[in-house]
Design a protein around this motif. Structure first.
Motif, mmCIF file in Angstrom:
data_model
loop_
_atom_site.group_PDB
_atom_site.id
_atom_site.type_symbol
_atom_site.label_atom_id
_atom_site.label_comp_id
_atom_site.label_asym_id
_atom_site.label_seq_id
_atom_site.Cartn_x
_atom_site.Cartn_y
_atom_site.Cartn_z
ATOM 1 N N HIS A 1 -7.111 8.011 0.734
ATOM 2 C CA HIS A 1 -6.425 6.984 -0.814
ATOM 3 C C HIS A 1 -7.726 6.395 -1.042
ATOM 4 O O HIS A 1 -8.375 6.873 -2.146
ATOM 5 N N LYS A 2 -8.010 5.739 0.203
ATOM 6 C CA LYS A 2 -9.557 4.776 -0.239
ATOM 7 C C LYS A 2 -10.864 5.943 -0.439
ATOM 8 O O LYS A 2 -11.436 5.264 -1.245
ATOM 9 N N GLN A 3 -10.565 6.713 0.604
ATOM 10 C CA GLN A 3 -12.221 7.811 -0.158
ATOM 11 C C GLN A 3 -11.751 8.794 -1.152
ATOM 12 O O GLN A 3 -12.567 9.005 -1.451
ATOM 13 N N PHE A 4 -10.659 9.190 -1.710
ATOM 14 C CA PHE A 4 -10.133 9.456 -2.806
ATOM 15 C C PHE A 4 -10.225 8.636 -3.807
ATOM 16 O O PHE A 4 -10.428 9.428 -5.281
ATOM 17 N N THR A 5 -10.160 8.078 -4.319
ATOM 18 C CA THR A 5 -10.351 7.124 -5.273
ATOM 19 C C THR A 5 -11.985 6.844 -4.981
ATOM 20 O O THR A 5 -11.903 6.003 -6.201
ATOM 21 N N GLY A 6 -12.755 6.764 -4.347
ATOM 22 C CA GLY A 6 -13.788 5.879 -4.037
ATOM 23 C C GLY A 6 -13.912 4.660 -3.652
ATOM 24 O O GLY A 6 -14.877 4.264 -4.188
ATOM 25 N N ILE A 7 -13.016 3.513 -3.076
ATOM 26 C CA ILE A 7 -13.147 2.708 -2.592
ATOM 27 C C ILE A 7 -13.840 2.264 -1.895
ATOM 28 O O ILE A 7 -14.732 1.727 -1.136
ATOM 29 N N TYR B 1 0.764 -1.068 0.334
ATOM 30 C CA TYR B 1 0.226 0.404 -0.196
ATOM 31 C C TYR B 1 0.426 0.898 0.380
ATOM 32 O O TYR B 1 0.187 2.247 -0.885
ATOM 33 N N GLN C 1 0.950 2.311 -4.060
ATOM 34 C CA GLN C 1 -0.775 3.006 -3.835
ATOM 35 C C GLN C 1 -0.360 4.265 -3.303
ATOM 36 O O GLN C 1 -0.454 5.466 -3.996
#
Length: 58
Positions: free
Chosen positions: A35-41, A8, A12
């Motif tokens: 990062h997860k929120q920014f990429t929509g995950i 990660y 990432q």
């Protein structure tokens, strides 16, 4: 678990492996969540807008 965190951090989050090892675990997990929120995950648990934080008139 550490292999996944190194992945990660390096792949990432574009950090070197040495930087990932030197990051406090909480900071690395915060970066991963951002990062997860920014990429929509993932979605944030609560959305707060700037108008909610700073009162009108300031």
């Amino acid at each position: 678990m550490f292999i996944r965190l190194i992945y990660y951090g390096t792949a990432q989050l574009n950090r070197s492996e040495e930087e990932v090892w030197l990051l406090p675990l909480g900071h690395l997990m915060d970066l991963w969540e951002c990062h997860k929120q920014f990429t929509g995950i993932a979605k944030p648990k609560q959305e707060i807008f700037i108008d909610d934080v700073i009162p009108v008139g300031i």
